[in-house]
Design an enzyme around this catalytic site. Structure first.
Site, PDB file in Angstrom:
ATOM      1  N   GLU A  79      13.982  -0.028 109.539  1.00 35.23           N
ATOM      2  CA  GLU A  79      15.388  -0.381 109.332  1.00 35.23           C
ATOM      3  C   GLU A  79      16.235   0.039 110.541  1.00 35.23           C
ATOM      4  O   GLU A  79      15.826   0.874 111.352  1.00 35.23           O
ATOM      5  CB  GLU A  79      15.939   0.336 108.086  1.00 35.23           C
ATOM      6  CG  GLU A  79      15.159   0.116 106.808  1.00 35.23           C
ATOM      7  CD  GLU A  79      15.540  -1.175 106.110  1.00 35.23           C
ATOM      8  OE1 GLU A  79      16.404  -1.906 106.622  1.00 35.23           O
ATOM      9  OE2 GLU A  79      14.967  -1.443 105.036  1.00 35.23           O
ATOM     10  N   ASP A 101      26.371 -12.505 102.707  1.00 35.43           N
ATOM     11  CA  ASP A 101      25.999 -11.332 103.482  1.00 35.43           C
ATOM     12  C   ASP A 101      27.208 -10.880 104.297  1.00 35.43           C
ATOM     13  O   ASP A 101      28.328 -11.359 104.065  1.00 35.43           O
ATOM     14  CB  ASP A 101      24.801 -11.650 104.394  1.00 35.43           C
ATOM     15  CG  ASP A 101      23.875 -10.466 104.579  1.00 35.43           C
ATOM     16  OD1 ASP A 101      24.348  -9.437 105.114  1.00 35.43           O
ATOM     17  OD2 ASP A 101      22.692 -10.549 104.206  1.00 35.43           O
ATOM     18  N   HIS A 153      23.533 -10.771  99.012  1.00 32.15           N
ATOM     19  CA  HIS A 153      22.611 -10.007  99.863  1.00 32.15           C
ATOM     20  C   HIS A 153      23.336  -8.940 100.678  1.00 32.15           C
ATOM     21  O   HIS A 153      22.815  -8.439 101.669  1.00 32.15           O
ATOM     22  CB  HIS A 153      21.867 -10.980 100.794  1.00 32.15           C
ATOM     23  CG  HIS A 153      20.642 -10.399 101.426  1.00 32.15           C
ATOM     24  ND1 HIS A 153      20.547 -10.159 102.775  1.00 32.15           N
ATOM     25  CD2 HIS A 153      19.454 -10.004 100.898  1.00 32.15           C
ATOM     26  CE1 HIS A 153      19.358  -9.647 103.053  1.00 32.15           C
ATOM     27  NE2 HIS A 153      18.676  -9.545 101.934  1.00 32.15           N
ATOM     28  N   HIS A 199      12.321  -4.837 109.097  1.00 31.29           N
ATOM     29  CA  HIS A 199      13.603  -5.127 108.452  1.00 31.29           C
ATOM     30  C   HIS A 199      14.767  -4.846 109.397  1.00 31.29           C
ATOM     31  O   HIS A 199      15.892  -4.620 108.959  1.00 31.29           O
ATOM     32  CB  HIS A 199      13.735  -4.299 107.168  1.00 31.29           C
ATOM     33  CG  HIS A 199      14.495  -4.981 106.080  1.00 31.29           C
ATOM     34  ND1 HIS A 199      15.642  -4.463 105.532  1.00 31.29           N
ATOM     35  CD2 HIS A 199      14.290  -6.160 105.437  1.00 31.29           C
ATOM     36  CE1 HIS A 199      16.102  -5.269 104.606  1.00 31.29           C
ATOM     37  NE2 HIS A 199      15.300  -6.314 104.522  1.00 31.29           N
TER      38      HIS A 199
END
Length: 447
Positions: free
Chosen positions: A381, A164, A353, A133
């Protein structure tokens, strides 16, 4: 969780100095697509794209064509694409059995004479328990940071878009640091393989290598030795995180704990980890004004209209709404006082998002982290922490927030949010069954 801050990370973070004119915020998904294509076409040294997936559709084809064109025009260019290993080898959820994007990657490599390798990174042996991710595209000395993956809706190729955040940071030390991690910690790992070449190894055969990679990633960090500590001007710190109590998760909690006047949080899937909820509660008690922006359930990318056949995946937006309703109910006093403001984002049938944080007038966190238990424990992440002690970015920062709030409505009461009796019968039946067999808590840990 007081023990988390016995060894505070914020004061020790090394950062790269950043000039205000080297930081740019793009207003929307279509601008992001155009910018990305322009950057690829103008690249002179390197292009590195890292995303959850590069989809086989018109926008994905446009990006891949641009990469091959750039390589053909300048063979000396170093180009590499990284996507999640497991996500690339399955079809879209609910679309039946499909070969996945890997088959398309292989066909594209066979059809071009130019060399654009696409690597699959397996963070776990099953997608349910962790994916790649990471965010951030590196083009020469520019880092293009967004939570978006690469497909039609994320890039607003046609009518619909997925909203986003989109940032450009022109900073060579930052780009070098992120590039070094990709080359040394990911591409060189035994678990990482090319997806665009035939005869892929099975995930089962990579089980041991995947375990080794995950163990190494838990100890990994971006190399910031070229950075400084105690810098009193605008700067950026790259952060990495996978597994329990990772550096990114700890910094997120510390940022909330250090907030004094104003805190804004965006998440597309409302399912806050317990440490985040605790720090939010403490911030509210000391008088911090908090805004939380969440997508309306109809703006969730898993939402399926009631008029269409029910699929289990369609229950997810309702699970997130139930979580938000419980949170709102337990914080109704703070909502009534105006200290806590919950905002639902909706714009026609487009999707939401956004993720990230804005702390007082100083810190801005760019991240793909969804601020949920999955992001805090399972997925790999990253994030970029912008420290702006002199408020040099106050104007673009305010404009970005204004654009986010433009399509939101405030929740005045938890009663404004729907619950089981209001849901489509098939959804309500499934959620009652989930609650009855007591797996709801487990679901919230992996969603």
């Amino acid at each position: 969780m007081p023990s988390l801050f016995k060894r505070s990370l914020l004061p020790k973070l090394r950062s790269f100095p950043l000039s205000a004119d080297a930081f740019r915020i793009l207003p929307g998904a279509a601008d992001f697509r155009r910018c990305l294509l322009e950057q690829i076409a103008g690249a002179r040294q390197r292009i590195t794209l890292v995303a959850l997936y590069l989809q086989q559709d018109e926008a994905g084809q446009e990006i891949l064509d641009a990469l091959h064109a750039a390589k053909a025009a300048r063979p000396e260019l170093e180009i590499v694409v990284l996507v999640d290993w497991l996500r690339a080898q399955r079809g879209l959820i609910g679309a039946g059995k499909q070969p996945g994007n890997a088959a398309w990657y292989q066909a594209q490599t066979a059809a071009h004479s130019s060399h654009v390798p696409i690597y699959g990174v397996p963070v776990q042996t099953r997608e349910l328990f962790g994916v790649l991710h990471l965010k951030g595209f590196i083009v020469d000395d520019c880092v293009i940071y967004s939570g978006a993956s690469l497909n039609n809706v994320y890039l607003h190729k046609f009518d619909k878009y997925r909203f986003d955040r989109y940032h450009l940071l022109y900073n060579k030390p930052l780009a070098d640091s992120m590039q070094r991690f990709i080359e040394q910690d990911l591409i060189q790992a035994k678990a990482v393989h090319r997806l665009d070449l035939p005869a892929l190894p099975s995930t089962r055969s990579l089980r041991s290598a995947i375990g080794d990679l995950r163990s190494q990633l838990k100890k990994a960090a971006y190399d910031t030795s070229a950075g400084t500590t105690g810098h009193f001007g605008l700067s950026v710190s790259p952060l990495l995180g996978v597994g329990k109590n990772n550096a990114l998760s700890r910094v997120i909690c510390e940022l909330i704990a250090n907030s004094q006047q104003q805190l804004t949080i965006c998440t597309p899937y409302f399912n806050l980890p317990l440490p985040v909820t605790r720090e939010i509660n403490r911030a509210l008690e000391r008088g911090v004004k908090i805004d939380i922006v969440v997508g309306d359930k109809t703006a969730n990318d898993f939402y399926i209209p009631p008029s269409e056949p029910f699929k289990v995946i369609a229950a997810l937006p309702y699970l997130y709404e139930l979580s938000l309703r419980r949170f709102a109910k337990s914080h109704q006093r703070m909502i009534d006082s105006g200290l806590l403001n919950l905002h639902l984002w909706r714009d026609a049938d487009n999707t939401f998002h956004l993720k990230g944080m804005w702390v007082d007038d100083r810190y801005t966190l760019l991240t793909g982290n969804n601020l949920n238990p999955r992001a805090f424990r399972l997925d790999l992440e990253n994030g970029l922490l912008i420290d702006d002690p002199r408020r040099e970015l106050l104007e673009p920062r305010s404009k970005e927030l204004a654009a986010i709030f433009a399509n939101t409505r405030r929740i005045d009461s938890f009663k404004n949010l729907e619950t089981l009796p209001d849901y489509p019968p098939a959804v309500a039946k499934f959620l009652r069954r989930v609650s009855r067999v007591r797996i709801e808590r487990l679901l919230y840990r992996i969603l």
